[in-house]
Design a protein around this motif. Structure first.
Motif, PDB file in Angstrom:
ATOM      1  N   PHE A 174      -0.126  -4.842   2.679  1.00 14.73           N
ATOM      2  CA  PHE A 174      -1.493  -4.799   3.199  1.00 14.73           C
ATOM      3  C   PHE A 174      -1.987  -6.175   3.619  1.00 14.73           C
ATOM      4  N   VAL A 175      -1.397  -7.233   3.095  1.00 16.27           N
ATOM      5  CA  VAL A 175      -1.777  -8.582   3.501  1.00 16.27           C
ATOM      6  C   VAL A 175      -1.363  -8.792   4.956  1.00 16.27           C
ATOM      7  N   ASP A 176      -2.335  -9.174   5.789  1.00 18.45           N
ATOM      8  CA  ASP A 176      -2.130  -9.393   7.231  1.00 18.45           C
ATOM      9  C   ASP A 176      -1.820  -8.110   8.001  1.00 18.45           C
ATOM     10  N   SER A 177      -2.062  -6.963   7.400  1.00 23.47           N
ATOM     11  CA  SER A 177      -1.837  -5.699   8.095  1.00 23.47           C
ATOM     12  C   SER A 177      -3.068  -5.322   8.915  1.00 23.47           C
ATOM     13  N   ASP A 178      -2.846  -4.868  10.150  1.00 20.04           N
ATOM     14  CA  ASP A 178      -3.940  -4.420  11.011  1.00 20.04           C
ATOM     15  C   ASP A 178      -4.614  -3.168  10.467  1.00 20.04           C
ATOM     16  N   ASP A 179      -3.961  -2.479   9.534  1.00 15.70           N
ATOM     17  CA  ASP A 179      -4.529  -1.267   8.947  1.00 15.70           C
ATOM     18  C   ASP A 179      -5.629  -1.569   7.926  1.00 15.70           C
ATOM     19  N   ALA A 189     -11.079  -2.790   0.059  1.00 13.86           N
ATOM     20  CA  ALA A 189      -9.807  -2.056   0.120  1.00 13.86           C
ATOM     21  C   ALA A 189     -10.030  -0.571   0.406  1.00 13.86           C
ATOM     22  N   GLY A 190     -11.296  -0.169   0.554  1.00 19.56           N
ATOM     23  CA  GLY A 190     -11.594   1.208   0.909  1.00 19.56           C
ATOM     24  C   GLY A 190     -12.261   2.025  -0.179  1.00 19.56           C
ATOM     25  N   HIS A 232       0.857  -1.177   0.000  1.00 18.88           N
ATOM     26  CA  HIS A 232       0.000   0.000   0.000  1.00 18.88           C
ATOM     27  C   HIS A 232       0.897   1.233   0.000  1.00 18.88           C
ATOM     28  N   GLY A 233       0.359   2.354  -0.505  1.00 17.26           N
ATOM     29  CA  GLY A 233       1.174   3.553  -0.603  1.00 17.26           C
ATOM     30  C   GLY A 233       2.329   3.327  -1.565  1.00 17.26           C
ATOM     31  N   PHE A 234       3.380   4.075  -1.372  1.00 14.41           N
ATOM     32  CA  PHE A 234       4.566   3.935  -2.219  1.00 14.41           C
ATOM     33  C   PHE A 234       5.655   3.258  -1.382  1.00 14.41           C
ATOM     34  N   PHE A 235       5.684   1.910  -1.430  1.00 18.10           N
ATOM     35  CA  PHE A 235       6.595   1.121  -0.605  1.00 18.10           C
ATOM     36  C   PHE A 235       6.354   1.351   0.890  1.00 18.10           C
ATOM     37  N   ASP A 236       5.076   1.574   1.288  1.00 19.12           N
ATOM     38  CA  ASP A 236       4.773   1.847   2.693  1.00 19.12           C
ATOM     39  C   ASP A 236       4.607   0.591   3.529  1.00 19.12           C
ATOM     40  N   GLY A 237       4.503  -0.539   2.920  1.00 20.13           N
ATOM     41  CA  GLY A 237       4.330  -1.780   3.670  1.00 20.13           C
ATOM     42  C   GLY A 237       3.330  -2.694   2.984  1.00 20.13           C
TER      43      GLY A 237
END
Length: 304
Positions: free
Chosen positions: A225-230, A299-300, A218-223
């Motif tokens: 999203f799979v298994d992310s609490d966000d 995904a929002g 997600h974002g630009f190399f921000d982390g």
């Protein structure tokens, strides 16, 4: 593994390619295991760039390539244009970069060679001369771009003798701007903003294969999203479909990209064999329209 034609080149490629950006962190033995496992699962397309590991990733790939693998049975792609603090599409740099990649990769030719990021000082005549020199010498078979919009491609095409067959762009469930703009036509919503010159439709109209990079970020190399609490809603939807199709959540995330009728190729950058083994099952999953839109909304995104 599902196969597709790259542009109108006649070059048959798998729907999933292995991105080798992190291969510089591997030993020769580790690289050999990664490459062998990839080929075993039908992923014989390897994506490189001259800047990956400052060239080390290409070297490790060449060292780790199993001896029994014939060059004609794999597809090697590399990219050029990003230098230390600036971009460079000069004829001299393009040719020099390609030749240095060939040397590091220990091969006589690249199947595909891309311009990595748009150069504001690009002189398309120089690019055309460089591409022709590389093509006529047999060092590059086909050409493409990365992170370019439709008008930048059109400008290049005015001068090039060779067709642009592919464009590598960021695309994932949480970075779906390529698709969002078309879904919010004639509205004042943020998603309606045309930031890329309708590159998705332009590519389909002009037989340019989109290659999706960072399919899990997600974002630009921000982390991830799979298994992310966000992203609880998205992960719940991914898990439900993973259970239904008996695959991993990451495979569902890739299946979402592959489901699009533009025949988008997905680049995965894992250097873990078991993770690749699980992800490639995405090519066996055919999401329904309802499932595709369900993931997109989880995904929002919101439908009108």
């Amino acid at each position: 593994m599902k196969k597709m034609e790259l542009g109108k080149s006649g070059l048959e490629v798998p729907a999933i390619a292995l991105g080798c950006m992190s291969m510089n962190k591997l030993t020769k033995a580790e690289a050999e295991r990664v490459i062998s496992n990839s080929i075993e699962h039908g992923v014989n397309f390897f994506d490189h760039a001259d800047i990956y590991g400052k060239g080390k990733s290409e070297e490790i790939f060449a060292e780790g390539l199993p001896r029994e693998v014939r060059r004609e049975d794999i597809i090697i792609q590399s990219k050029t244009g990003i230098r230390n603090g600036y971009y460079d599409f000069s004829k001299q740099h393009i040719i020099k970069s390609a030749e240095e990649s060939l040397q590091r990769l220990n091969t006589d030719y690249l199947d595909v060679f891309l311009l990595h990021r748009p150069d504001a000082l690009m002189e398309p005549e120089e690019v055309a001369e460089a591409f022709s020199a590389l093509h006529e010498s047999g060092k590059v078979r086909f050409f493409g771009v990365s992170n370019h919009n439709s008008m930048q491609i059109k400008l290049l095409e005015k001068y090039l003798k060779q067709p642009i067959i592919t464009n590598q762009l960021q695309l994932s469930l949480t970075n779906s701007g390529l698709m969002n703009q078309g879904l919010f036509v004639n509205t004042n919503f943020e998603q309606a903003s045309d930031r890329d010159g309708s590159i998705l439709d332009y590519s389909r109209l002009n037989d340019i294969t989109i290659q999706a990079w960072s399919p899990f970020r997600h974002g630009f190399f921000d982390g991830l999203f799979v298994d992310s609490d966000d992203y609880p809603e998205l992960n719940a939807e991914l898990q439900q479909l993973a259970d239904k199709y008996d695959v991993s959540k990451s495979a569902i995330a890739v299946a979402w990209i592959l489901r699009h009728p533009a025949n988008i190729l997905t680049i995965i950058g894992t250097m873990t064999p078991i993770r690749l083994t699980n992800i490639v099952k995405a090519s066996e999953v055919d999401l329904t329209r309802q499932e595709w839109y369900g993931l997109w909304q989880a995904a929002g995104n919101k439908l009108l």
